[in-house]
Design a protein around this motif. Structure first.
Motif, PDB file in Angstrom:
ATOM      1  N   GLY A 105       8.709  -5.660   6.251  1.00 30.76           N
ATOM      2  CA  GLY A 105       9.944  -6.257   5.800  1.00 30.76           C
ATOM      3  C   GLY A 105      10.150  -5.732   4.303  1.00 30.76           C
ATOM      4  O   GLY A 105      11.183  -6.318   3.681  1.00 30.76           O
ATOM      5  N   CYS A 106       9.045  -4.998   3.685  1.00 29.49           N
ATOM      6  CA  CYS A 106       9.376  -4.637   2.541  1.00 29.49           C
ATOM      7  C   CYS A 106       9.760  -3.251   2.381  1.00 29.49           C
ATOM      8  O   CYS A 106       9.117  -2.435   2.979  1.00 29.49           O
ATOM      9  CB  CYS A 106       8.164  -4.606   1.450  1.00 29.49           C
ATOM     10  N   GLN A 107      10.974  -2.712   1.996  1.00 31.67           N
ATOM     11  CA  GLN A 107      11.332  -1.219   2.162  1.00 31.67           C
ATOM     12  C   GLN A 107      10.463  -0.054   1.502  1.00 31.67           C
ATOM     13  O   GLN A 107      10.640   0.957   2.016  1.00 31.67           O
ATOM     14  CB  GLN A 107      12.738  -1.481   1.642  1.00 31.67           C
ATOM     15  N   LEU A 108       9.595  -0.461   0.486  1.00 34.65           N
ATOM     16  CA  LEU A 108       8.941   0.380  -0.118  1.00 34.65           C
ATOM     17  C   LEU A 108       8.031   0.929   0.751  1.00 34.65           C
ATOM     18  O   LEU A 108       7.489   2.169   0.717  1.00 34.65           O
ATOM     19  CB  LEU A 108       7.834  -0.345  -1.172  1.00 34.65           C
ATOM     20  N   LYS A 109       7.564   0.432   1.927  1.00 37.16           N
ATOM     21  CA  LYS A 109       6.760   0.957   3.026  1.00 37.16           C
ATOM     22  C   LYS A 109       7.179   2.169   3.690  1.00 37.16           C
ATOM     23  O   LYS A 109       6.527   2.829   3.990  1.00 37.16           O
ATOM     24  CB  LYS A 109       6.281  -0.262   3.921  1.00 37.16           C
ATOM     25  N   ASP A 138      -1.526   5.754  -3.704  1.00 34.61           N
ATOM     26  CA  ASP A 138      -0.867   5.763  -2.296  1.00 34.61           C
ATOM     27  C   ASP A 138      -1.464   6.755  -1.340  1.00 34.61           C
ATOM     28  O   ASP A 138      -1.772   6.643  -0.211  1.00 34.61           O
ATOM     29  CB  ASP A 138       0.659   6.324  -2.790  1.00 34.61           C
ATOM     30  N   GLU A 139      -2.039   7.764  -1.790  1.00 31.38           N
ATOM     31  CA  GLU A 139      -2.757   9.044  -1.412  1.00 31.38           C
ATOM     32  C   GLU A 139      -4.091   8.314  -0.865  1.00 31.38           C
ATOM     33  O   GLU A 139      -4.283   8.675   0.261  1.00 31.38           O
ATOM     34  CB  GLU A 139      -3.245  10.061  -2.251  1.00 31.38           C
ATOM     35  N   VAL A 173       2.747  -5.484  -5.930  1.00 36.55           N
ATOM     36  CA  VAL A 173       3.535  -5.087  -4.706  1.00 36.55           C
ATOM     37  C   VAL A 173       2.317  -3.959  -3.783  1.00 36.55           C
ATOM     38  O   VAL A 173       1.995  -3.383  -4.805  1.00 36.55           O
ATOM     39  CB  VAL A 173       4.842  -4.396  -4.839  1.00 36.55           C
ATOM     40  N   PHE A 174       2.288  -3.793  -2.675  1.00 35.67           N
ATOM     41  CA  PHE A 174       1.412  -3.080  -1.981  1.00 35.67           C
ATOM     42  C   PHE A 174       1.705  -1.691  -1.704  1.00 35.67           C
ATOM     43  O   PHE A 174       0.818  -0.978  -0.998  1.00 35.67           O
ATOM     44  CB  PHE A 174       1.047  -4.017  -0.908  1.00 35.67           C
ATOM     45  N   TRP A 175       2.897  -1.260  -1.897  1.00 38.93           N
ATOM     46  CA  TRP A 175       3.491  -0.074  -1.723  1.00 38.93           C
ATOM     47  C   TRP A 175       3.976   0.799  -2.957  1.00 38.93           C
ATOM     48  O   TRP A 175       4.480   0.056  -3.648  1.00 38.93           O
ATOM     49  CB  TRP A 175       4.380  -0.155  -0.470  1.00 38.93           C
ATOM     50  N   ARG A 176       3.716   2.075  -2.812  1.00 43.20           N
ATOM     51  CA  ARG A 176       4.337   2.855  -4.013  1.00 43.20           C
ATOM     52  C   ARG A 176       5.882   2.761  -4.138  1.00 43.20           C
ATOM     53  O   ARG A 176       6.376   3.369  -3.203  1.00 43.20           O
ATOM     54  CB  ARG A 176       3.538   4.279  -3.890  1.00 43.20           C
TER      55      ARG A 176
END
Ligand code: URA
Length: 284
Positions: A105-109, A138-139, A173-176
Motif C-alpha cells: 500500500g505504500c508507493q515507496l516500495k 536500501d541496499e 517509513v520503511f522504504w527509501r
C-alpha cells in the motif's frame, strides 16, 4: 592604555578561537573561507546557539491534528485502513515484519530494493526512530548503516547506548524515498499503524526521535526540535496502556551539514544520559 587595548583584543580573539575549537568549528570556518565576514558571522550564530543551551522550559506540545481537509483525505484513505488492519492483527515482531513485507500500500516500495524493518535488541529499554532508509540502508536492508548511521552510533556510544546491547532502531517509513526526498505526509500516515504497533511490541522506556520527520510524526506538527530538545514529552497510541517518554535530537545527516549544531547535540546527549541514569534500571 593603547597597549592594554591591544592585549585585551588579542585575548578576546584567543578566547574566541578556543571557543570555536570547542564547538568543532575549524571545519565550518574553512568551508566559509571566501566570505569576508565569515568568522564574525559564525561567532554571532554560535552566540545565539549558546544562549539556547541554557535549560529552558517549554510547554509540552500537544499532538496537533493535520489540517482538516488533509485529515479527511487521510481518514478516508483505504491504504491506511489496510495498514491499520494488519498492524491490529500482528501479535509479535515476526508477524509485524511479515505483514509489512507483504504490504503493497505504500508507493515507496515500488522503487525500493528492501523493506528496512529494524536493527538492535528486541527487548531494549531504548527505541530510536529515524526518518527513512537512504541508499545504503536500501541496499543492505538495515536502518542507519550508512554515513548517518556511523555518526549516530558514535553519538550513542558516547552515552553508552548501542544497538548491540540496549537499543532498538527503526524508521518512520520503511522504504527509501526516491533521491532521498522527505517522505510525504501520506507515506508517513500509511506506515504509521506499523510504527505504532512496532513501538507497542518493543515497549521501550524511552523513545529517541531522530530528526524532524520522526518528531512530528509522533508528537504533532508543532513539535520543533530546536524548541523541544532537552525535554521529555509523553507519547501514547492505541496499542499502549501507558505513555512512553520521548526526546528529540537533531538528525545526524543535519549535523553533517551543520557541524556548528554538534555542540548543542552534545548537551542533548548529556541530558539523555541523565534521564537514563535517573529513570532506567539498566543504566543505574
Ligand atoms: N536516515 C534515517 O533517518 N534513517 C536511516 O535508516 C538512515 C538514514
Amino acid at each position: 592604555g593603547k597597549t592594554m587595548k591591544l592585549v585585551n583584543n588579542g585575548l578576546q580573539k584567543l578566547n574566541n578561537l578556543k571557543w570555536l575549537k570547542s564547538a568543532g568549528i575549524e571545519y565550518y570556518c574553512s568551508e566559509k573561507k571566501d566570505s569576508k565576514n565569515s568568522l564574525i558571522q559564525t561567532l554571532k550564530e554560535l552566540k545565539i546557539n549558546e544562549a539556547k543551551i541554557e535549560p529552558h522550559i517549554i510547554k509540552p506540545t500537544k499532538p496537533q491534528p493535520v489540517a482538516k481537509q488533509e485529515q479527511t483525505a487521510l481518514t478516508n484513505n483505504p491504504l491506511i485502513a489496510e495498514a491499520r488492519a494488519l498492524a491490529d492483527k500482528a501479535t509479535s515482531l515476526d508477524e509485524l515484519r511479515n505483514y509489512l513485507e507483504n504490504f503493497n500500500g505504500c508507493q515507496l516500495k515500488e522503487f525500493a530494493t528492501h523493506t528496512v524493518f529494524s536493527d538492535g535488541v528486541a527487548n531494549a529499554p531504548i527505541l530510536l526512530l529515524g526518518e527513512a532508509p537512504g541508499a545504503t540502508e536500501d541496499e543492505q536492508g538495515i536502518p542507519f548503516c550508512g554515513e548517518s548511521g556511523v555518526m549516530l552510533d558514535r553519538m550513542l556510544e558516547s552515552i553508552n547506548i548501542s544497538r548491540k546491547t540496549n537499543a532498538y532502531i527503526t524508521n518512520t517509513v520503511f522504504w527509501r524515498p526516491p533521491a532521498n526526498r522527505r517522505p510525504t505526509n501520506t507515506e508517513v500516515e500509511i506506515c504509521k499503524p506499523f510504527v505504532e504497533k512496532h513501538i507497542a511490541l518493543i515497549k521501550p522506556k524511552l523513545i529517541i526521535l531522530i530528526g524532524s520527520t520522526a518528531t512530528t510524526s509522533l508528537l504533532g506538527k508543532k513539535a520543533v526540535i530546536s524548541e523541544i530538545r532537552q525535554n521529555n514529552y509523553p507519547y501514547i497510541n492505541k496499542y499502549l496502556s501507558i505513555a512512553i517518554p520521548t526526546t528529540a535530537i537533531f538528525h545526524p545527516a543535519y549535523l553533517l551539514r551543520q557541524p556548528s549544531q554538534k555542540k548543542n547535540t552534545w548537551y542533548d546527549l548529556l541530558k539523555i544520559q541523565d534521564f537514563l541514569i535517573t529513570n532506567i534500571s539498566e543504566f543505574q
